[in-house]
Design a protein around this motif. Structure first.
Motif, mmCIF file in Angstrom:
data_model
loop_
_atom_site.group_PDB
_atom_site.id
_atom_site.type_symbol
_atom_site.label_atom_id
_atom_site.label_comp_id
_atom_site.label_asym_id
_atom_site.label_seq_id
_atom_site.Cartn_x
_atom_site.Cartn_y
_atom_site.Cartn_z
ATOM 1 N N GLU A 2 0.835 -1.192 0.000
ATOM 2 C CA GLU A 2 0.000 0.000 0.000
ATOM 3 C C GLU A 2 0.871 1.244 0.000
ATOM 4 O OE1 GLU A 2 -2.333 -0.732 3.531
ATOM 5 O OE2 GLU A 2 -1.005 0.510 4.736
ATOM 6 N N ALA A 3 0.307 2.307 -0.538
ATOM 7 C CA ALA A 3 1.006 3.590 -0.580
ATOM 8 C C ALA A 3 0.081 4.641 0.005
ATOM 9 C CB ALA A 3 1.382 3.949 -2.005
ATOM 10 N N ARG A 4 0.666 5.624 0.661
ATOM 11 C CA ARG A 4 -0.156 6.649 1.296
ATOM 12 C C ARG A 4 0.328 8.041 0.932
ATOM 13 N NH1 ARG A 4 -1.218 6.521 6.850
ATOM 14 N NH2 ARG A 4 -1.197 4.292 6.700
ATOM 15 N N ASN A 57 2.719 7.695 -5.644
ATOM 16 C CA ASN A 57 3.581 6.981 -4.699
ATOM 17 C C ASN A 57 3.518 5.478 -4.934
ATOM 18 O OD1 ASN A 57 4.383 9.343 -3.489
ATOM 19 N ND2 ASN A 57 2.914 9.209 -1.822
ATOM 20 N N ALA A 58 2.319 4.964 -5.204
ATOM 21 C CA ALA A 58 2.151 3.529 -5.430
ATOM 22 C C ALA A 58 2.849 3.094 -6.714
ATOM 23 C CB ALA A 58 0.669 3.175 -5.492
ATOM 24 N N ASN A 60 5.310 4.770 -8.531
ATOM 25 C CA ASN A 60 6.747 5.040 -8.586
ATOM 26 C C ASN A 60 7.556 4.322 -7.506
ATOM 27 O OD1 ASN A 60 6.471 6.772 -10.807
ATOM 28 N ND2 ASN A 60 5.984 8.486 -9.466
ATOM 29 N N ASN A 61 7.026 4.257 -6.288
ATOM 30 C CA ASN A 61 7.795 3.685 -5.180
ATOM 31 C C ASN A 61 7.556 2.193 -4.992
ATOM 32 O OD1 ASN A 61 8.531 6.318 -4.839
ATOM 33 N ND2 ASN A 61 7.268 6.666 -3.033
ATOM 34 N N GLU A 62 6.313 1.745 -5.220
ATOM 35 C CA GLU A 62 5.959 0.348 -4.964
ATOM 36 C C GLU A 62 5.890 -0.478 -6.239
ATOM 37 O OE1 GLU A 62 5.756 -0.511 -1.834
ATOM 38 O OE2 GLU A 62 5.789 1.529 -1.042
ATOM 39 N N GLY A 63 5.897 0.164 -7.404
ATOM 40 C CA GLY A 63 5.811 -0.554 -8.671
ATOM 41 C C GLY A 63 4.448 -1.156 -8.934
ATOM 42 N N ALA A 64 3.389 -0.510 -8.439
ATOM 43 C CA ALA A 64 2.031 -1.025 -8.597
ATOM 44 C C ALA A 64 1.491 -0.716 -9.993
ATOM 45 C CB ALA A 64 1.114 -0.406 -7.542
ATOM 46 N N ASP A 65 0.479 -1.496 -10.400
ATOM 47 C CA ASP A 65 -0.191 -1.272 -11.676
ATOM 48 C C ASP A 65 -1.263 -0.203 -11.473
ATOM 49 O OD1 ASP A 65 -1.195 -1.382 -14.207
ATOM 50 O OD2 ASP A 65 -2.258 -3.282 -13.939
ATOM 51 N N GLU A 66 -1.192 0.863 -12.266
ATOM 52 C CA GLU A 66 -2.075 2.020 -12.087
ATOM 53 C C GLU A 66 -3.557 1.668 -12.235
ATOM 54 O OE1 GLU A 66 -2.468 6.407 -14.122
ATOM 55 O OE2 GLU A 66 -0.536 5.396 -14.194
ATOM 56 N N VAL A 106 -4.919 6.217 1.525
ATOM 57 C CA VAL A 106 -4.133 4.993 1.382
ATOM 58 C C VAL A 106 -4.694 4.225 0.193
ATOM 59 C CG1 VAL A 106 -3.380 2.849 2.482
ATOM 60 C CG2 VAL A 106 -3.723 4.908 3.861
ATOM 61 N N VAL A 107 -3.843 3.920 -0.787
ATOM 62 C CA VAL A 107 -4.278 3.134 -1.959
ATOM 63 C C VAL A 107 -3.542 1.795 -1.952
ATOM 64 C CG1 VAL A 107 -4.835 5.149 -3.358
ATOM 65 C CG2 VAL A 107 -2.570 4.165 -3.502
ATOM 66 N N GLU A 108 -4.211 0.803 -2.531
ATOM 67 C CA GLU A 108 -3.642 -0.535 -2.593
ATOM 68 C C GLU A 108 -4.052 -1.183 -3.909
ATOM 69 O OE1 GLU A 108 -2.904 -3.664 0.893
ATOM 70 O OE2 GLU A 108 -4.992 -3.572 0.259
ATOM 71 N N GLU A 109 -3.261 -2.181 -4.326
ATOM 72 C CA GLU A 109 -3.557 -2.881 -5.561
ATOM 73 C C GLU A 109 -4.612 -3.948 -5.294
ATOM 74 O OE1 GLU A 109 -0.562 -3.772 -9.271
ATOM 75 O OE2 GLU A 109 -0.006 -4.428 -7.279
ATOM 76 N N ARG A 110 -5.599 -4.032 -6.192
ATOM 77 C CA ARG A 110 -6.665 -5.007 -6.006
ATOM 78 C C ARG A 110 -6.291 -6.298 -6.681
ATOM 79 N NH1 ARG A 110 -11.984 -2.206 -6.568
ATOM 80 N NH2 ARG A 110 -12.255 -2.236 -4.341
#
Length: 110
Positions: A2-4, A57-58, A60-66, A106-110
């Motif tokens: 998760e990114a915040r 943040n998600a 760039n920092n966590e490498g999450a799929d937008e 706070v966002v997270e990948e589903r």
């Protein structure tokens, strides 16, 4: 993963900001930004900034799929209150409270 993102001391009362935040809680980031784009409230620009920042943040920092991101948590806390005075009758004064808020997303990948 998760990114915040947090925006502090935003010059909108927490009560007014919570009305907008409640519209997008639990939605996907893309859908939430679409809702916020057409929401005509004073707190909306600040909330759009926070959601975009959490998304960045998600990615760039966590490498999450937008496209898979959703808003896991978004809440508004009370910030410091600015105290001002306005002149009233018979030489007295009345206190005016200019409220501020802290917005956290706070966002997270589903």
């Amino acid at each position: 993963m998760e990114a915040r993102a947090t925006a502090k001391t935003i010059r909108v009362s927490p009560q007014k900001a919570r009305l907008v935040v409640d519209l997008v809680r639990g939605k996907s980031v893309k859908e939430a930004l679409g809702i916020l784009e057409f929401t005509n409230k004073s707190a909306t620009p600040a909330i759009i900034k926070v959601v975009n920042s959490a998304k960045a943040n998600a990615v760039n920092n966590e490498g999450a799929d937008e496209d898979k991101l959703y808003i896991k948590k978004i809440y508004v806390d009370e910030g410091p209150t600015l105290k001002r005075f306005r002149a009233r009758a018979k030489g007295s004064g009345t206190q005016i409270l200019k409220r501020t808020c802290h917005i956290t997303c706070v966002v997270e990948e589903r």
